[in-house]
Design an enzyme around this catalytic site. Structure first.
Site, PDB file in Angstrom:
ATOM      1  NE  ARG A 122      -4.025  -2.112   1.822  1.00 52.68           N
ATOM      2  CZ  ARG A 122      -3.976  -3.172   2.618  1.00 52.68           C
ATOM      3  NH1 ARG A 122      -3.129  -3.195   3.629  1.00 52.68           N
ATOM      4  NH2 ARG A 122      -4.779  -4.188   2.425  1.00 52.68           N
ATOM      5  CE  LYS A 144      -1.163  13.417 -15.002  1.00 51.76           C
ATOM      6  NZ  LYS A 144      -1.550  13.871 -16.340  1.00 51.76           N
ATOM      7  CD  GLU A 186       6.234  15.306 -23.263  1.00 46.96           C
ATOM      8  OE1 GLU A 186       5.552  16.336 -23.067  1.00 46.96           O
ATOM      9  OE2 GLU A 186       5.734  14.161 -23.338  1.00 46.96           O
ATOM     10  CE  LYS A 228       4.744  16.982 -14.809  1.00 50.63           C
ATOM     11  NZ  LYS A 228       4.846  15.736 -15.495  1.00 50.63           N
ATOM     12  CD  GLU A 238      -4.635  15.709 -16.116  1.00 52.81           C
ATOM     13  OE1 GLU A 238      -3.459  15.376 -15.966  1.00 52.81           O
ATOM     14  OE2 GLU A 238      -5.303  15.432 -17.108  1.00 52.81           O
ATOM     15  NE  ARG A 242       0.067  16.442 -13.493  1.00 50.42           N
ATOM     16  CZ  ARG A 242       0.789  15.717 -12.678  1.00 50.42           C
ATOM     17  NH1 ARG A 242       0.538  15.731 -11.380  1.00 50.42           N
ATOM     18  NH2 ARG A 242       1.772  14.953 -13.127  1.00 50.42           N
ATOM     19  CG  ASN A 246      -2.200  15.493 -20.753  1.00 47.77           C
ATOM     20  OD1 ASN A 246      -1.139  14.888 -20.732  1.00 47.77           O
ATOM     21  ND2 ASN A 246      -3.136  15.332 -19.839  1.00 47.77           N
ATOM     22  CG  HIS A 249       0.368  14.574 -24.166  1.00 46.40           C
ATOM     23  ND1 HIS A 249       1.061  15.751 -24.378  1.00 46.40           N
ATOM     24  CD2 HIS A 249       1.202  13.792 -23.430  1.00 46.40           C
ATOM     25  CE1 HIS A 249       2.250  15.682 -23.787  1.00 46.40           C
ATOM     26  NE2 HIS A 249       2.359  14.505 -23.205  1.00 46.40           N
ATOM     27  CG  HIS A 253      -2.040   9.695 -25.385  1.00 39.36           C
ATOM     28  ND1 HIS A 253      -2.667  10.029 -24.208  1.00 39.36           N
ATOM     29  CD2 HIS A 253      -0.717   9.781 -25.135  1.00 39.36           C
ATOM     30  CE1 HIS A 253      -1.742  10.319 -23.297  1.00 39.36           C
ATOM     31  NE2 HIS A 253      -0.561  10.177 -23.834  1.00 39.36           N
ATOM     32  CG  HIS A 266       5.136   9.820 -24.911  1.00 32.54           C
ATOM     33  ND1 HIS A 266       3.762   9.711 -24.919  1.00 32.54           N
ATOM     34  CD2 HIS A 266       5.417  10.901 -24.143  1.00 32.54           C
ATOM     35  CE1 HIS A 266       3.245  10.673 -24.175  1.00 32.54           C
ATOM     36  NE2 HIS A 266       4.220  11.414 -23.689  1.00 32.54           N
TER      37      HIS A 266
HETATM   38  P1  NAD Z   1      11.763   5.195 -22.430  1.00 35.53           P
HETATM   39  O1  NAD Z   1      11.650   5.080 -20.998  1.00 35.53           O
HETATM   40  O2  NAD Z   1      11.274   4.075 -23.286  1.00 35.53           O
HETATM   41  O3  NAD Z   1      13.288   5.492 -22.804  1.00 35.53           O
HETATM   42  C1  NAD Z   1      13.630   5.664 -24.141  1.00 35.53           C
HETATM   43  C2  NAD Z   1      14.750   4.703 -24.595  1.00 35.53           C
HETATM   44  O4  NAD Z   1      15.983   5.216 -24.133  1.00 35.53           O
HETATM   45  C3  NAD Z   1      14.647   3.312 -24.047  1.00 35.53           C
HETATM   46  O5  NAD Z   1      15.083   2.398 -25.021  1.00 35.53           O
HETATM   47  C4  NAD Z   1      15.610   3.328 -22.864  1.00 35.53           C
HETATM   48  O6  NAD Z   1      16.104   2.066 -22.550  1.00 35.53           O
HETATM   49  C5  NAD Z   1      16.684   4.213 -23.413  1.00 35.53           C
HETATM   50  N1  NAD Z   1      17.471   4.937 -22.440  1.00 35.53           N
HETATM   51  C6  NAD Z   1      17.051   5.538 -21.298  1.00 35.53           C
HETATM   52  N2  NAD Z   1      18.034   6.249 -20.755  1.00 35.53           N
HETATM   53  C7  NAD Z   1      19.110   6.075 -21.539  1.00 35.53           C
HETATM   54  C8  NAD Z   1      20.424   6.578 -21.516  1.00 35.53           C
HETATM   55  N3  NAD Z   1      20.819   7.454 -20.601  1.00 35.53           N
HETATM   56  N4  NAD Z   1      21.297   6.181 -22.470  1.00 35.53           N
HETATM   57  C9  NAD Z   1      20.885   5.331 -23.450  1.00 35.53           C
HETATM   58  N5  NAD Z   1      19.650   4.863 -23.563  1.00 35.53           N
HETATM   59  C10 NAD Z   1      18.776   5.231 -22.613  1.00 35.53           C
HETATM   60  O7  NAD Z   1      11.023   6.521 -22.974  1.00 35.53           O
HETATM   61  P2  NAD Z   1      10.906   8.001 -22.421  1.00 35.53           P
HETATM   62  O8  NAD Z   1      10.794   8.845 -23.619  1.00 35.53           O
HETATM   63  O9  NAD Z   1      11.923   8.306 -21.410  1.00 35.53           O
HETATM   64  O10 NAD Z   1       9.503   7.994 -21.660  1.00 35.53           O
HETATM   65  C11 NAD Z   1       8.306   7.735 -22.351  1.00 35.53           C
HETATM   66  C12 NAD Z   1       7.300   7.221 -21.375  1.00 35.53           C
HETATM   67  O11 NAD Z   1       7.070   8.215 -20.371  1.00 35.53           O
HETATM   68  C13 NAD Z   1       5.981   6.899 -21.981  1.00 35.53           C
HETATM   69  O12 NAD Z   1       5.534   5.663 -21.480  1.00 35.53           O
HETATM   70  C14 NAD Z   1       5.075   8.009 -21.511  1.00 35.53           C
HETATM   71  O13 NAD Z   1       3.744   7.621 -21.402  1.00 35.53           O
HETATM   72  C15 NAD Z   1       5.669   8.329 -20.177  1.00 35.53           C
HETATM   73  N6  NAD Z   1       5.399   9.693 -19.721  1.00 35.53           N
HETATM   74  C16 NAD Z   1       4.955   9.835 -18.459  1.00 35.53           C
HETATM   75  C17 NAD Z   1       4.734  11.095 -17.954  1.00 35.53           C
HETATM   76  C18 NAD Z   1       4.321  11.268 -16.523  1.00 35.53           C
HETATM   77  O14 NAD Z   1       3.957  12.380 -16.145  1.00 35.53           O
HETATM   78  N7  NAD Z   1       4.399  10.231 -15.715  1.00 35.53           N
HETATM   79  C19 NAD Z   1       4.957  12.217 -18.748  1.00 35.53           C
HETATM   80  C20 NAD Z   1       5.432  12.028 -20.042  1.00 35.53           C
HETATM   81  C21 NAD Z   1       5.656  10.748 -20.511  1.00 35.53           C
HETATM   82  N1  GLY Z   2       2.852  14.805 -18.483  1.00 35.47           N
HETATM   83  C1  GLY Z   2       1.591  15.295 -18.058  1.00 35.47           C
HETATM   84  C2  GLY Z   2       1.467  15.442 -16.592  1.00 35.47           C
HETATM   85  O1  GLY Z   2       2.358  15.155 -15.845  1.00 35.47           O
HETATM   86  O2  GLY Z   2       0.444  15.849 -16.150  1.00 35.47           O
END
Ligand code: NAD
Ligand code: GLY
Length: 367
Positions: A122, A144, A186, A228, A238, A242, A246, A249, A253, A266
């Site tokens: 939890r 998130k 972003e 942010k 949100e 917030r 997006n 997005h 999406h 993404h």
């Molecule tokens: P990811 O986590 O898939 O990383 C991208 C690629 O880079 C992967 O292949 C990873 O292994 C590689 N990688 C990571 N760090 C590295 C480094 N230092 N050197 C070499 N390779 C490296 O993708 P991302 O773009 O970081 O994140 C996308 C995800 O984040 C999506 O799932 C999206 O929905 C989510 N997201 C979440 C929020 C939130 O607020 N929580 C906001 C935006 C995006």
């Molecule tokens: N990336 C959108 C949020 O964090 O709300």
């Protein structure tokens, strides 16, 4: 270069984002964290060989039992099955409620490790150590967490804030160029929704950012995190404001789900989605064509696609609409878009279907 800190003020859930160089493998970055018998580092098969040992080393003086779980790499693995690997590692190592989870990686690992932390017993504390630009400027901040469902992105999750975020700019040196561009989407997002000076700064420094100049990266990460933070402290869960984060997005999406997760990154989908959202804003009279072109040029310079993919051989716009209906912003089946005006203000609104169809038709490649 001086290290910098951005603070997220959320009462008892407040925390700091540390931004700088040589941070993630420095024990001092973790000095203020609570004591614990166990920590679990969550990484993936790409990031673990690059950075997990150095993080383990940095934590060794403070924590007795350090475990690492290595997940498969990719958006397609942001699933229940992969999440279970984290729970398996926690349980097999008899991790208790004080265990601290470290998310070492990009947004996929960060979202999953954070969701695991929200659920395990939890709720156990967690720390974000983002290693992609996208994760440093967006996903590691704000709490998130979650996983994808075959019917839509990030539909299963929780709001759960980390104890700390450690953004080490040096980790970005190993990032593939395509991932760097995805992160820039972003970064660019924060300009049109909140700060025209920042938009201008990105335009002036796009070459330095693409060349990974540390000072440019430091400013981009700090200003993105400040914006942010400004949004998140006003609307953590949100209920309104917030949603402006997006921007791009809703269309993005649809692109990700329509093509199958992982086909477009993404950030690529968000970059192209911002062009579509700006086009929609223009058709609603909120911005002029010159402003749309200005942002579109910047998105293209960042190495991102500005034309959307065709998702269906016939009625492509209908397919986009169908996919966008699953978006979390949709209410009573009505799709809501983040639109912007020319003064860096963003609004969440419905739009006439005919106009959305026009935008998709105008902004997508033809078969
Ligand atoms: P990811 O986590 O898939 O990383 C991208 C690629 O880079 C992967 O292949 C990873 O292994 C590689 N990688 C990571 N760090 C590295 C480094 N230092 N050197 C070499 N390779 C490296 O993708 P991302 O773009 O970081 O994140 C996308 C995800 O984040 C999506 O799932 C999206 O929905 C989510 N997201 C979440 C929020 C939130 O607020 N929580 C906001 C935006 C995006
Ligand atoms: N990336 C959108 C949020 O964090 O709300």
């Amino acid at each position: 270069m001086k290290n910098q800190t951005v603070r997220i003020e959320l009462q008892e859930r407040s925390y700091c984002i540390a931004i700088g160089r040589s941070l993630f493998d420095d024990p001092r970055s973790y000095a203020e964290l609570p004591a614990a018998s166990h920590v679990l580092i969550v990484a993936n098969s790409t990031v673990a060989p690059l950075y997990a040992q150095r993080l383990e080393q940095a934590l060794r003086g403070k924590y007795a039992a350090i475990h690492t779980v290595v997940l498969p790499d990719g958006e397609v693995y942001k699933t229940w099955q992969t999440l279970n690997q984290i729970f398996d590692a926690l349980l097999e190592n008899q991790c208790d409620r004080k265990t601290i989870i470290f998310a070492l990686g990009g947004g996929v690992v960060g979202d999953m490790a954070g969701f695991a932390a929200a659920c395990y017993m939890r709720g156990v504390p967690f720390v974000q150590v983002p290693t992609t630009l996208l994760a440093q400027v967006d996903s590691s901040v704000g709490g998130k967490t979650g996983i994808n469902h075959p019917l839509g992105k990030n539909l299963i999750g929780a709001f759960y804030q980390p104890l700390k975020v450690v953004c080490d700019l040096d980790t970005l040196s190993t990032l593939p160029p395509r991932e760097l561009s995805a992160g820039l989407a972003e970064v660019i997002k924060y300009g049109p929704i909140a700060d025209l000076n920042f938009l201008q700064w990105i335009e002036d420094n796009i070459d330095a950012l693409l060349a990974r100049e540390p000072l440019a990266l430091a400013h981009a990460v700090r200003r993105s995190c400040e914006i942010k933070a400004w949004v998140v402290v006003q609307d953590e869960r949100e209920s309104g404001l917030r949603a402006i984060l997006n921007f791009g997005h809703t269309f993005g999406h649809a692109i990700e789900a329509g093509l199958g997760y992982g086909e477009w990154l993404h950030g690529e989908a968000v970059g192209c989605g911002m062009v579509m959202a700006m086009e929609l804003s223009r058709r609603l009279g909120l911005v002029d064509a010159a402003y749309v072109q200005r942002v579109k040029t910047l998105i293209a310079k960042a190495g991102l696609p500005v034309l959307g993919p065709c998702l269906a051989a016939s009625d492509n716009a209908g397919r986009y609409l169908e996919l966008m209906q699953i978006d979390k912003k949709a209410q009573d089946g009505a799709i809501r878009f983040v639109l912007i005006d020319g003064a860096a203000r963003a609004f969440v609104r419905e739009a006439p279907e005919a106009l959305v169809r026009e935008v998709v038709d105008a902004c997508c490649v033809r078969l």
